[in-house]
Design a protein around this motif. Structure first.
Motif, short mmCIF file in Angstrom:
data_model
loop_
_atom_site.label_atom_id
_atom_site.label_comp_id
_atom_site.label_asym_id
_atom_site.label_seq_id
_atom_site.Cartn_x
_atom_site.Cartn_y
_atom_site.Cartn_z
N UNK A 92 31.70 56.30 46.12
CA UNK A 92 30.91 56.64 47.37
C UNK A 92 29.60 55.47 47.41
N UNK A 93 29.87 54.92 47.00
CA UNK A 93 28.32 53.90 46.72
C UNK A 93 28.24 51.86 46.83
N UNK A 94 28.48 51.55 48.83
CA UNK A 94 28.32 50.23 48.91
C UNK A 94 27.64 49.41 48.15
N UNK A 96 28.44 48.86 44.22
CA UNK A 96 28.62 48.14 43.46
C UNK A 96 30.38 47.23 44.12
N UNK A 97 30.29 46.79 43.71
CA UNK A 97 31.48 45.19 44.47
C UNK A 97 32.84 45.75 43.46
N UNK A 98 32.00 45.79 42.39
CA UNK A 98 33.12 45.66 41.15
C UNK A 98 32.59 46.83 40.40
N UNK A 99 34.15 47.36 39.45
CA UNK A 99 33.79 47.97 38.71
C UNK A 99 35.06 47.93 37.58
N UNK A 100 34.65 47.99 36.08
CA UNK A 100 36.27 47.47 35.26
C UNK A 100 35.36 48.28 33.88
N UNK A 101 37.01 49.40 33.97
CA UNK A 101 36.75 49.78 31.98
C UNK A 101 37.28 48.98 32.00
N UNK A 102 36.40 49.45 30.25
CA UNK A 102 35.99 47.78 29.59
C UNK A 102 36.52 47.95 28.14
N UNK A 103 37.31 47.62 27.02
CA UNK A 103 37.31 47.80 25.63
C UNK A 103 36.04 46.95 25.29
N UNK A 104 36.04 47.99 23.87
CA UNK A 104 34.57 47.66 23.11
C UNK A 104 33.56 48.37 22.90
N UNK A 105 32.28 47.61 22.98
CA UNK A 105 31.29 48.98 22.70
C UNK A 105 30.27 49.16 24.15
N UNK A 106 30.94 47.65 25.25
CA UNK A 106 30.85 49.02 26.34
C UNK A 106 31.69 49.31 26.82
N UNK A 107 31.58 51.02 28.07
CA UNK A 107 33.19 51.32 28.48
C UNK A 107 32.72 51.02 29.79
N UNK A 108 31.85 50.54 30.44
CA UNK A 108 31.94 50.20 31.65
C UNK A 108 31.04 49.31 32.34
#
Length: 153
Positions: A92-94, A96-108
């Motif tokens: 719903x937020x324009x 945010x151009x990209x969003x990635x789910x990650x492996x490791x200590x950071x989730x996104x």
């Protein structure tokens, strides 16, 4: 699943990535083929999903969106309900151009484009009011060194 493409397909794709607004005649001439085979290949690559949406690239800074933040999100919640609320908030937020789910200590990791630091804070406050997040770190990009949508084919 990867789609099979040959050298001519790659040439066509490289040319379309460079400038998708050029005519079919220009693409055919550049890749060393004629118009009909090039059109047929483009049509097949569209049908297979290799070629997706056609769009234009805008200059964010010239449009007043001078601040680019990379936002690292850590969460302690991993339930489906939390993920659904989080994804809904992102979609719903324009900004945010990209969003990635990650492996490791950071989730996104999110790429967020806004006018300035105050606008980033408004984004941040709205996000954390919509969904509970354990930790958010916003990193301001000082200089964009390279940015491309062209894939290395």
């Amino acid at each position: 699943m990867a789609v099979r493409i040959d050298d001519l397909d790659r040439k066509i794709l490289r040319e379309l990535q460079r400038d998708a607004s050029q005519s079919l005649d220009e693409v055919a001439r550049t890749v060393g083929s004629s118009k009909t085979p090039v059109w047929n290949r483009i049509r097949k690559m569209r049908e297979s999903g290799v070629i997706g949406q056609h769009t234009v690239v805008l200059d964010a800074e010239k449009l007043g969106l001078e601040a680019c933040f990379f936002v690292l999100v850590r969460t302690s919640a991993h339930e489906a309900e939390w993920q659904a609320r989080f994804l809904e908030a992102l979609m719903s937020r324009p900004e945010v151009l990209e969003a990635h789910r990650l492996a490791g200590d950071v989730d996104y990791v999110l790429k967020v484009r806004v006018r300035n630091a105050r606008a980033y804070d408004e984004f941040y406050q709205a996000l954390i009011s919509e969904v509970e997040i354990y930790n958010v770190t916003g990193l301001l990009s000082m200089e964009e060194i390279k940015s491309t949508t062209a894939l290395p084919i």
